[in-house]
Design an enzyme around this catalytic site. Structure first.
Site, PDB file in Angstrom:
ATOM      1  CB  SER A 141      -0.861  -0.009   1.270  1.00 13.34           C
ATOM      2  OG  SER A 141      -1.487   1.236   1.485  1.00 13.34           O
ATOM      3  CE1 TYR A 154      -3.836  -2.075   5.823  1.00 13.80           C
ATOM      4  CE2 TYR A 154      -3.151   0.108   5.097  1.00 13.80           C
ATOM      5  CZ  TYR A 154      -3.669  -1.143   4.814  1.00 13.80           C
ATOM      6  OH  TYR A 154      -4.016  -1.465   3.511  1.00 13.80           O
TER       7      TYR A 154
HETATM    8  P1  NDP Z   1     -11.557  -6.090   0.990  1.00 13.55           P
HETATM    9  O1  NDP Z   1     -11.967  -5.889   2.398  1.00 13.55           O
HETATM   10  O2  NDP Z   1     -12.586  -5.946  -0.078  1.00 13.55           O
HETATM   11  O3  NDP Z   1     -10.861  -7.505   0.814  1.00 13.55           O
HETATM   12  C1  NDP Z   1     -10.035  -8.074   1.806  1.00 13.55           C
HETATM   13  C2  NDP Z   1     -10.000  -9.568   1.593  1.00 13.55           C
HETATM   14  O4  NDP Z   1      -9.152 -10.138   2.594  1.00 13.55           O
HETATM   15  C3  NDP Z   1     -11.367 -10.220   1.713  1.00 13.55           C
HETATM   16  O5  NDP Z   1     -11.562 -11.051   0.592  1.00 13.55           O
HETATM   17  C4  NDP Z   1     -11.261 -11.048   2.983  1.00 13.55           C
HETATM   18  O6  NDP Z   1     -11.971 -12.280   2.806  1.00 13.55           O
HETATM   19  C5  NDP Z   1      -9.764 -11.315   3.044  1.00 13.55           C
HETATM   20  N1  NDP Z   1      -9.325 -11.675   4.392  1.00 13.55           N
HETATM   21  C6  NDP Z   1      -9.360 -10.915   5.524  1.00 13.55           C
HETATM   22  N2  NDP Z   1      -8.914 -11.621   6.564  1.00 13.55           N
HETATM   23  C7  NDP Z   1      -8.567 -12.852   6.089  1.00 13.55           C
HETATM   24  C8  NDP Z   1      -8.057 -14.029   6.672  1.00 13.55           C
HETATM   25  N3  NDP Z   1      -7.784 -14.114   7.989  1.00 13.55           N
HETATM   26  N4  NDP Z   1      -7.833 -15.099   5.876  1.00 13.55           N
HETATM   27  C9  NDP Z   1      -8.119 -15.048   4.568  1.00 13.55           C
HETATM   28  N5  NDP Z   1      -8.616 -13.958   3.942  1.00 13.55           N
HETATM   29  C10 NDP Z   1      -8.835 -12.881   4.710  1.00 13.55           C
HETATM   30  O7  NDP Z   1     -10.350  -5.072   0.748  1.00 13.55           O
HETATM   31  P2  NDP Z   1      -9.354  -4.799  -0.488  1.00 13.55           P
HETATM   32  O8  NDP Z   1      -9.738  -5.573  -1.663  1.00 13.55           O
HETATM   33  O9  NDP Z   1      -9.234  -3.352  -0.597  1.00 13.55           O
HETATM   34  O10 NDP Z   1      -7.980  -5.325   0.130  1.00 13.55           O
HETATM   35  C11 NDP Z   1      -7.115  -6.223  -0.516  1.00 13.55           C
HETATM   36  C12 NDP Z   1      -5.674  -5.878  -0.188  1.00 13.55           C
HETATM   37  O11 NDP Z   1      -5.334  -4.623  -0.770  1.00 13.55           O
HETATM   38  C13 NDP Z   1      -5.363  -5.754   1.320  1.00 13.55           C
HETATM   39  O12 NDP Z   1      -4.128  -6.365   1.587  1.00 13.55           O
HETATM   40  C14 NDP Z   1      -5.258  -4.250   1.520  1.00 13.55           C
HETATM   41  O13 NDP Z   1      -4.437  -3.917   2.611  1.00 13.55           O
HETATM   42  C15 NDP Z   1      -4.668  -3.829   0.188  1.00 13.55           C
HETATM   43  N6  NDP Z   1      -4.860  -2.427  -0.143  1.00 13.55           N
HETATM   44  C16 NDP Z   1      -6.120  -1.906  -0.229  1.00 13.55           C
HETATM   45  C17 NDP Z   1      -6.305  -0.547  -0.449  1.00 13.55           C
HETATM   46  C18 NDP Z   1      -7.647   0.070  -0.450  1.00 13.55           C
HETATM   47  O14 NDP Z   1      -7.714   1.313  -0.365  1.00 13.55           O
HETATM   48  N7  NDP Z   1      -8.743  -0.675  -0.575  1.00 13.55           N
HETATM   49  C19 NDP Z   1      -5.157   0.333  -0.681  1.00 13.55           C
HETATM   50  C20 NDP Z   1      -3.879  -0.318  -0.605  1.00 13.55           C
HETATM   51  C21 NDP Z   1      -3.745  -1.644  -0.349  1.00 13.55           C
HETATM   52  P3  NDP Z   1     -12.825 -13.020   3.955  1.00 13.55           P
HETATM   53  O15 NDP Z   1     -13.340 -11.968   4.894  1.00 13.55           O
HETATM   54  O16 NDP Z   1     -13.898 -13.709   3.181  1.00 13.55           O
HETATM   55  O17 NDP Z   1     -11.857 -13.980   4.565  1.00 13.55           O
END
Ligand code: NDP
Length: 245
Positions: A141, A154
């Site tokens: 990020s 974070y």
């Molecule tokens: P979402 O919340 O839409 O997606 C996050 C995903 O992580 C979900 O599919 C969730 O699935 C999964 N997840 C969370 N905890 C667990 C776990 N313990 N085991 C397995 N899966 C897990 O957010 P984003 O798509 O935005 O995030 C994706 C990545 O991008 C993250 O790493 C985030 O830090 C990064 N990012 C996002 C930004 C943003 O502004 N959105 C900016 C920069 C980076 P489930 O709950 O079904 O397990």
């Protein structure tokens, strides 16, 4: 961006149940990859796999539970022939001022964002090596380089992910290419889980003003892994953002 060279490769995507992971899964299947969708919300990934057809399988897995990742790797080996690409995308962003009230959130962010990526990588590493040219994509990020109040842990997870990725990049080449994506604000479910009221309001205002889409990030990931292997991406840092900082 369909290219013949992608056809037949297998991509494992953690956090494929929403946001960037879901968008990446859709795009990679369109590009000819077969994908393994990993997440805890089994109903979401099963519905996505059903929609995507033969190119996708859903595997319920929690990146903080090594046994579930080992079981996922066995299924990927048996059903898809092993992973060529691993996208370490699962993450949580539980922003709040640093305090003892946040003990649970602090631990969860480190266990999912940092240790979860490490565990998933060590479990899938043999499959990535055996494929004759694996790709490891780590979702960091802008928070891996730019710190703000309320974001300390974070920031620590994404800063840590960057350092770990850079060492791995040197260690694993040429067998496995290591890439880091550092998005700015992206409109997904990520902010839904913030519980601290003032922080949540400020973050949502910022996201309303300047977020880009999960599809934007999926396209960057698809582009990066489609590059020919003579490009090691050693010096390429991809930082897709709508933000000025
Ligand atoms: P979402 O919340 O839409 O997606 C996050 C995903 O992580 C979900 O599919 C969730 O699935 C999964 N997840 C969370 N905890 C667990 C776990 N313990 N085991 C397995 N899966 C897990 O957010 P984003 O798509 O935005 O995030 C994706 C990545 O991008 C993250 O790493 C985030 O830090 C990064 N990012 C996002 C930004 C943003 O502004 N959105 C900016 C920069 C980076 P489930 O709950 O079904 O397990």
């Amino acid at each position: 961006m369909s290219t013949d060279q992608n056809t037949g490769r297998v991509a494992v995507i953690t956090g494929a149940s929403s946001g960037i992971g879901e968008a990446t899964a859709r795009l990679l299947v369109a590009d000819g990859y077969r994908v393994a969708l990993l997440a805890r919300r089994a109903d979401r990934i099963q519905a996505l796999a059903d929609e995507l057809g033969d190119g996708a399988i859903a595997i319920e897995a929690d990146v903080t539970d090594r046994d579930s990742i080992v079981a996922a790797a066995e299924r990927v080996q048996q059903e898809l022939g092993g992973a060529d690409v691993l996208v370490n995308n699962a993450g949580v962003m539980l922003l709040a001022p640093f305090s003892s009230d946040q003990q649970t959130e602090i631990r969860q962010m480190i266990e999912v964002n940092l240790l979860g990526a490490m565990t998933t990588t060590e479990v899938f590493l043999d499959e990535l090596r055996e494929g004759g040219g694996g790709d490891l994509v780590n979702l960091s990020s802008v928070a891996g380089r730019t710190a703000r109040p309320g974001s300390a842990v974070y920031n620590a997870t994404k800063w840590g992910l960057n350092g770990w990725s850079e060492a791995l990049r040197q260690e694993l080449q040429p067998d496995v290419r290591v890439m880091v994506i550092e998005p700015g604000a992206v409109a997904t479910e990520l902010t839904d889980h913030i519980t601290h009221p003032d922080t949540k309001q400020a973050v949502e205002q910022m996201y309303d003003a300047m977020s880009i889409t999960a599809q934007d990030i999926a396209e960057v990931i698809a582009f990066a892994i489609s590059r020919p292997r003579r490009m090691t991406l050693n010096e390429i840092l991809i930082r897709p953002t709508g933000q000025t900082l």
